[in-house]
Every structure is written in structure tokens, then in C-alpha cells.
Design a protein around this motif. Sequence first.
Motif, short mmCIF file in Angstrom:
data_model
loop_
_atom_site.label_atom_id
_atom_site.label_comp_id
_atom_site.label_asym_id
_atom_site.label_seq_id
_atom_site.Cartn_x
_atom_site.Cartn_y
_atom_site.Cartn_z
N GLY A 104 45.83 33.35 39.03
CA GLY A 104 44.52 32.79 39.38
C GLY A 104 44.11 31.65 38.49
N LEU B 70 43.14 36.92 35.22
CA LEU B 70 43.28 36.09 36.40
C LEU B 70 44.50 35.19 36.31
CD1 LEU B 70 39.56 35.12 37.02
CD2 LEU B 70 40.98 36.58 38.45
N GLU C 205 36.69 36.36 41.83
CA GLU C 205 38.04 35.86 41.57
C GLU C 205 38.29 34.53 42.28
OE1 GLU C 205 37.22 38.85 42.47
OE2 GLU C 205 38.00 40.24 40.95
N TYR C 206 37.82 34.44 43.53
CA TYR C 206 38.04 33.22 44.30
C TYR C 206 37.31 32.04 43.67
CZ TYR C 206 38.17 29.86 48.10
OH TYR C 206 38.36 28.72 48.83
N ASN D 142 31.74 39.18 49.65
CA ASN D 142 33.19 39.08 49.76
C ASN D 142 33.86 39.85 48.63
OD1 ASN D 142 35.93 37.88 49.30
ND2 ASN D 142 35.33 36.62 51.05
N ASP D 143 34.89 40.64 48.97
CA ASP D 143 35.57 41.49 47.97
C ASP D 143 36.14 40.67 46.81
OD1 ASP D 143 34.97 43.74 49.42
OD2 ASP D 143 36.90 43.82 50.46
N ASN D 144 36.63 39.48 47.10
CA ASN D 144 37.25 38.64 46.07
C ASN D 144 36.34 37.48 45.65
OD1 ASN D 144 39.70 40.14 46.13
ND2 ASN D 144 40.26 39.07 48.02
N TYR D 145 35.06 37.70 45.83
CA TYR D 145 34.06 36.65 45.56
C TYR D 145 34.24 36.01 44.19
CZ TYR D 145 29.38 35.12 43.91
OH TYR D 145 28.32 34.45 43.34
#
Length: 242
Positions: free
Chosen positions: A151, A146, A121-122, A116-119
Motif C-alpha cells: 500500500g 500498509l 487503506e485506500y 467502505n471497508d477499505n476506506y
Amino acid sequence: IREVKTKAREKKMGKILTEEIVLSRSKAERLSSVKNLNIYGSDIEDVSILTRMPNVEVLSFSVNKIHSLRHFSNSANLTELYLRKNNITNVEEVKYLRNLPNLRVLWLCDNPCAQNDNYREYILKVLPNLIKLDSTQITTEERVSLRSAGGVGGSSSGSREEVDTRGQNYHRGGGDSSTGSAGAKMRKQGSASSYQENVAGGQPDTKQENLLCAILALLKELNDNELKLVRRDIERKLVVEK
């Protein structure tokens, strides 16, 4: 032929983690006393037995067939979780870990969800108390970045007066942990705002303010020895500037 097909099907589906396996691997007498468990490369898929292991602190389950984190959700004492090379496809599975107050290290690399591109950060947004994700330490700069983007914060429970810092002695290599982590608690020494009010030279700008907040948040996660190292470096810097 039928027996061969049955074994092949069982291998594909994965095994159930049983009480017998847990007690054999952990050398414990009962499930409630298990604190450290390594089930590396065992084709395990079903880990529902974790609901009967309330005191476990370190789990090394890499190279298995686990596809969900649901059964980890009640492991309140968990500090380190290693799950490399499993079958976790949805990064949102980490939401099952959000109520684990002591979790500091998480390895999920080499799972489908890691694509996942935002792995990263998520995960840091959902689990702000982590200090290490996969093989990479979470830096002050990353937290500041973040936070600026809306974030991760410094702590998921910033209103608490005490911060649990168990799990500081993490291995820095690429393998799984097989030992528990030493722990300690330290008292907060004031808020970011009160600190900033005493900064010489007036009110810091926004970038400096964010940096100070991140530093103060990380200080709460250091043990006594690490705090002494920080103090030594600060004192050296002050001497040089004089």
C-alpha cells in the motif's frame, strides 16, 4: 405555497458557493488572496468557485452537501481539508486530491464513502503524504503495515531533495480548523539505504528494515522543534543502554 416549495427544493439541492459568500466569510478583498475559508453548515453543494482561489490553504466545508472533490483538484497550496458530513459517496473521489503536494490533513468521516471497508487503506494509498486522516494521526506502524501489504509509501515524490512540511500544527480535537498552519522546509539527510549500511551489528532483518524506512520517511515531515524532541529521546535511550 409555490414560494415554500421553491425554498424547500433549493434547500434539498444545496446552494452555490458564490464570490460574495467567500469574501464575506474570509474578510478578504479578492478571491486570489483567500487562504483560509470556513463555510461550515451552509447547505453548500457547488464549490466550483474554488478554481478561482489558487492560494487557499485551509478549507473547512463540513456539514454541507458537497458530492464531489473535483473542484478541489487545482488547490495546489491546500494543506488542510475538512469535509465531514457531506454527500461524498464514492471513495475514489480522493483521486482528485492526489496532485495536491501540500495536503497533510483530510477529514471525510460521516460521508457515505466512509462506510467502505477499505476506506482508510485506500485513501492512504492514494494520498501517501497525509499525516492525519479524520481524527486519527497516521502512525509509523500503520505506514509499515500498509507498505508491507503493497500500500502506502513514505512519500508520493520520494525522488525530490526537498520535502515540504507545511501544515504541521494541526489541531488534535474533533472540530474543524479555522486557522492556517505554519510551514517549514528541511533537507533530506541521506537515504534509508545509506543509513542502514551504518547500523551497528550488521544488516537488519526485513521487519527492522521496514521500520527504519518508515521512521526515516516520517523524519522528513518533522519541523525543527519536533526533531529536537526526537533527538532528546534518542540520547536518553542511548544513555540508559550504556
